[in-house]
Design an enzyme around this catalytic site. Structure first.
Site, PDB file in Angstrom:
ATOM      1  N   GLY A  95      -0.642   2.230  -2.160  1.00  9.27           N
ATOM      2  CA  GLY A  95       0.059   1.156  -2.632  1.00  9.27           C
ATOM      3  C   GLY A  95       0.112   0.638  -3.956  1.00  9.27           C
ATOM      4  CB  CYS A 127       4.082  13.370  -8.350  1.00  2.81           C
ATOM      5  SG  CYS A 127       3.183  13.729  -6.744  1.00  2.81           S
ATOM      6  CG  ASP A 184       6.153   8.063  -4.961  1.00  2.00           C
ATOM      7  OD1 ASP A 184       6.586   8.825  -5.934  1.00  2.00           O
ATOM      8  OD2 ASP A 184       4.978   7.860  -4.775  1.00  2.00           O
TER       9      ASP A 184
END
Length: 488
Positions: A115, A233, A180
């Site tokens: 979140g 990432c 993401d």
């Protein structure tokens, strides 16, 4: 401690930079938090309060983002439970800066747990518009929902859905989408031992295939002129430059836009993909060149930008989505409407008795009733039938026989000045008692009395923390059992 095939690949990619890159894994990880402007109308008040408590330095690419020192412990401070800030890795703040969400838009965070990025998007939206925040894994979706609640967000709908199901429903609906993406996590090797242990070349390939499918779903849901912020990432070209190159080959209606935040970081490498010069507009965050972990970013634009105005086509699209949700499900809802009306009436009575000015909530008249739980939802919310919904908007509370019991979410949404009865518990022993779920007594308060009866907003350093119910010189604790801390 790094996988050998990983180090061999990185040495081949980085050449003379490799030794500096490798040395960065010996450095301590950077720690940061992001202040939450939804908690105060004047952001300078929050900033000053927190700067007096922790040693903060600005994260240059993230509004309201600050590094803190290892001596600070913001996660153990009551302000964390009050949602005054979100603890977030500094590089992880960059994707939302790239997305540049605006108030009043329809925005989707497609892979949202836990979140951090959703709550950052909500801060930029200032409570206006619709934020759909989705997580495919049920346990992680629950954590996402809890963080949306903690940060006092009123315009978010939390879903537990597959991207494919959402794409079937929300065709050309969103102004901006954040992807993401699930990835091999190489950028987290410095801070996450599990990421190192779970890594393999096969895992990289699996993630790349998964990312292709997620991006294709996002493309379907984005309106013309909209933007997808794609981030990972990880360092692997298969999941980064090559992922974007594959996407552009499948979707020629998209192009890459060089973002303003590119000035802080390094450019992507076309030579690691298909040689498309557009890939120079993508962004890489290297741990040996920036004060954060490894990330990759790309801003993908669909067709021609239509600006910030809502066009007739946008309105027709929104209407089409609503109609699609309702098709085949029309029925007599008079019984449901009656229960909703009673719940709203009970809430209005609670407002009159406990809030100083209910105008802000009065202006928002779209409610949903799930069982006995009443929610205030964004005006542009489509029909949710057939979707796995964890939180359709701001949870106001439960309408029970003859009374309305306010929710923890409502307490965290409200500001001190909006509630008639408040008590301040500070940061010490009294705050600890409240967070443990203990009853507070008049003797606990040295410099203030407590109300004789009724609902009371409990604050910590002026920030709302939860509700209590006053009666007989005591405050019955209504801090949720699932959030209560154990021991000291």
């Amino acid at each position: 401690m790094l996988p050998q095939s990983f180090t061999e690949r990185m040495q081949g990619l980085l050449g003379s930079e490799y030794e500096e890159f490798l040395a960065s894994f010996e450095h301590e990880k950077y720690q940061a938090l992001r202040l939450n402007p939804l908690k105060r109308d004047d952001m300078s008040v929050i900033t000053e309060k927190v700067k007096q408590t922790f040693q903060l330095q600005s994260v240059p690419w993230a509004e309201n983002g600050y590094y803190y020192t290892k001596e600070d412990q913001p996660g153990k401070h009551p302000w964390h439970e009050a949602g005054l800030y979100y603890i977030q890795e500094p590089s992880a703040m960059a994707p939302v800066t790239l997305l540049s969400p605006q108030p009043g838009e329809r925005i989707l965070d497609l892979c949202a747990a836990p979140g951090g990025k959703s709550t950052q998007i909500a801060s930029a939206m200032e409570g206006e518009g619709l934020l759909v925040t989705n997580e495919i894994h049920p346990a992680r979706a629950k954590i996402l929902s809890e963080n949306v609640e903690r940060m006092g967000i009123r315009n978010a709908c939390v879903l537990n859905e597959t991207p494919e199901h959402l794409a079937d429903i929300f065709e050309e609906y969103f102004d901006r989408i954040l992807v993401d993406a699930p990835c091999s996590g190489e950028g987290m090797f410095r801070k996450d031992e599990n990421a190192r242990n779970e890594w393999s070349p096969d895992h990289v390939k699996q993630c790349a295939g998964l990312q292709d499918g997620i991006l294709d779903c996002a493309a379907v849901m984005l309106k013309d002129g909209g933007r997808i912020a794609y981030s990972t990432c990880t360092f692997s070209p298969e999941e980064n430059e090559q992922s974007v190159a594959r996407f552009l080959s499948r979707h020629p209606e998209f192009s890459v836009e060089k973002p303003e935040l590119a000035k802080y970081f390094s450019a992507g490498h076309p030579e690691w993909a298909d040689g498309n010069e557009e890939l120079k507009k993508t962004v890489r965050i290297w741990p040996h060149l920036a004060d954060g972990e490894g990330h990759f970013l790309a801003l993908l634009v669909k067709g021609e930008s239509s600006g910030d105005t809502v066009t007739e086509a946008d309105s027709q699209n929104a209407a089409k989505i609503v109609e699609k949700r309702k098709k085949g499900s029309r029925k007599d809802n008079r019984k449901d409407d009656g229960a909703l009306s009673e719940a709203v009436s009970a809430f209005r009575e609670f407002e009159k008795e406990n809030l100083t000015d209910a105008e802000e909530l009065e202006d928002r008249k779209k409610f949903l009733l799930f069982g006995e739980n009443l929610y205030l939802v964004p005006e542009m919310m489509p029909d949710l039938k057939g979707l796995r919904v964890l939180r359709p908007g701001l949870h106001l509370g439960a309408a029970k026989k003859g009374r309305f019991e306010p929710s923890h979410a409502l307490a965290l949404f409200l500001k001190k000045e909006e509630v008639k009865q408040t008590v301040e518990i500070g940061f010490g022993t009294l705050a600890l008692k409240y967070l443990r779920g203990e009853t507070l007594r008049e003797d606990d308060f040295e410099n203030q009395g407590i109300p004789a009866k009724g609902w009371v907003l409990v604050t910590t350093g002026g920030m709302s923390l939860g509700f209590a119910k006053a009666a007989g010189g005591m405050l019955k604790n209504h801090y949720p059992k699932g959030l209560r801390i154990q021991g000291g």
